[in-house]
Design a protein around this motif. Sequence first.
Motif, mmCIF file in Angstrom:
data_model
loop_
_atom_site.group_PDB
_atom_site.id
_atom_site.type_symbol
_atom_site.label_atom_id
_atom_site.label_comp_id
_atom_site.label_asym_id
_atom_site.label_seq_id
_atom_site.Cartn_x
_atom_site.Cartn_y
_atom_site.Cartn_z
ATOM 1 N N ARG A 35 48.991 26.692 -3.439
ATOM 2 C CA ARG A 35 48.248 27.731 -4.161
ATOM 3 C C ARG A 35 48.933 29.095 -4.028
ATOM 4 O O ARG A 35 48.757 29.971 -4.877
ATOM 5 N N THR A 92 45.657 25.060 -9.677
ATOM 6 C CA THR A 92 44.204 24.979 -9.821
ATOM 7 C C THR A 92 43.625 26.365 -9.567
ATOM 8 O O THR A 92 43.802 26.928 -8.488
ATOM 9 N N GLU A 127 40.661 27.311 -9.003
ATOM 10 C CA GLU A 127 39.694 27.356 -7.897
ATOM 11 C C GLU A 127 40.397 27.598 -6.552
ATOM 12 O O GLU A 127 39.877 28.287 -5.679
ATOM 13 N N HIS A 128 41.619 27.029 -6.408
ATOM 14 C CA HIS A 128 42.341 27.188 -5.142
ATOM 15 C C HIS A 128 42.754 28.633 -4.888
ATOM 16 O O HIS A 128 43.055 29.002 -3.756
ATOM 17 N N GLN A 172 42.406 27.289 -17.757
ATOM 18 C CA GLN A 172 42.707 26.014 -17.071
ATOM 19 C C GLN A 172 42.593 24.874 -18.067
ATOM 20 O O GLN A 172 41.551 24.681 -18.692
ATOM 21 N N ALA A 232 45.218 19.828 -15.400
ATOM 22 C CA ALA A 232 46.009 20.212 -14.226
ATOM 23 C C ALA A 232 47.034 21.295 -14.547
ATOM 24 O O ALA A 232 47.901 21.596 -13.731
#
Length: 428
Positions: free
Chosen positions: A243, A266, A268-269, A286, A289
């Motif tokens: 990340r 990602t 969220e990461h 997003q 992936a």
Amino acid sequence: MGHEVRYRVRGGRRLHGTVFVQGAKNAVLPMIGASLMASRGRTVLRNVPIIEDVRRAVELARAVGAKAELHETERTLVIDASSLSSPVLPGEIASRFRGSFLFVPALLHRLGEAVIEGVGGCNLGSRNLDFHYNGFKRMGATVTEHVADNGDGIIHIKAGDLRGGTLYCDTPSHTGTENLIMAAALAHGTTLIKNAALEPEVLDNIAILQAMGAKISGGGTGFITVEGVDELTAVEHTVMPDRIDAGVFVMAAAITGGDLNLVGATLEHLGVAADKLEQMGVEFHQQGAVLQVRRERTLRPINVITDEYPGFATDLQSPIMALSCLAEGPSYIYERIFDGRFKLADELRKMGADIEVDGNRAKVNGPRGLRGAEVQAHDLRCGSALVLAGLAAEGETTITSAYYLDRGHAHTAERLSQLGADIVREAD
Ligand SMILES: CC(=O)N[C@H]1[C@@H](OP(=O)(O)OP(=O)(O)OC[C@H]2O[C@@H](n3ccc(=O)[nH]c3=O)[C@H](O)[C@@H]2O)O[C@H](CO)[C@@H](O)[C@@H]1O
Ligand SMILES: C=C(OP(=O)(O)O)C(=O)O
């Protein structure tokens, strides 16, 4: 360090295209430590980042007797730890990276002791290990220190049979949590770890340990329970994406006004870093992936407070300092995790930045047009921040001591060049 590494960057090009995010440095290093706990079979790690820290970890695994083969083209590491032979983590390897300390639980369980001739990692001020030592002691280990003939301190940890207990981290330490989980995984009885770290890499390590047969619950809650088992078996595991590497490429798009597709990233990461970058003017989309990122609007200034996950990652603090030099107004950065992570400010000033530092707080007075200069990477993220600054600067920037950058980022020059950057790596 072996050889001097430099990066030369000529700025002013807008980045565009698709880039692959590497596997996570801070996930693969504890996984290599975990693989040494398997007394039978071969562990296969996929999506391994081809970085200097991984090369050092392979050398260290061999030094304690494991067979380790890094297949660089396939980004795959195969480790056979069926016969470990030495409890010594030799200083010349171990002191070159932080992840060396993640070998300790395996040595304690497999050989009954660990001799630590050095622990490395970026020099970011004080980086204590007391949560690890206190945890090992609570499980029954003894920790002693003596001074070698050359004056270096050597730590000797002896463990008869480690037994479960109630352990804690004063603050949610990343490697501290990983080490205590690994120590508990093969200990007798049940262990509770309070104030455990929540980082995605910690959860990825719990996942590989569970696949190996460990009984771990509570990952991601701050309270982790581990029921000791007698044996762990070798498995195959794909390392999560990095990340921090993803965050640096997001900022490469942002600082050049570019647009990128980040394969494997990602949102969220990124935790709070994603929100801060959005506030600065970065647009995210997003798609499965793949993370699409672009910046067209003027960069707005920002307030950043670093924190454990999901807070703003300290490893992205230096990169965002470089980015905020171009923002339309003053940005405020408060570094809460490490007390010595602002050496970057001196280097950015050489490029024309206006940054005021007061202890762990910095004020970045933007916007300032950056110009190329010779600058030094004092640590890994200082290195990535200087590459970002170089991408935006007028003229050529030379980044010296760039081994640090190679510690944590794979194929930096190749990946950025494919996106349109003018950057070369030199080593002598
Ligand atoms: C190999 C690896 O995973 N490195 C990461 C890991 O480092 P690392 O695991 O070393 O960082 P920690 O989370 O342990 O350290 C955070 C803070 O806690 C303090 N502390 C930590 C342990 C301890 O026993 N006593 C103590 O006081 C440290 O001095 C520091 O101020 O997390 C850091 C914080 O996210 C990241 O910057 C590093 O990239
Ligand atoms: C501080 C870092 O790493 P390490 O803990 O390996 O020194 C980092 O990745 O920025």
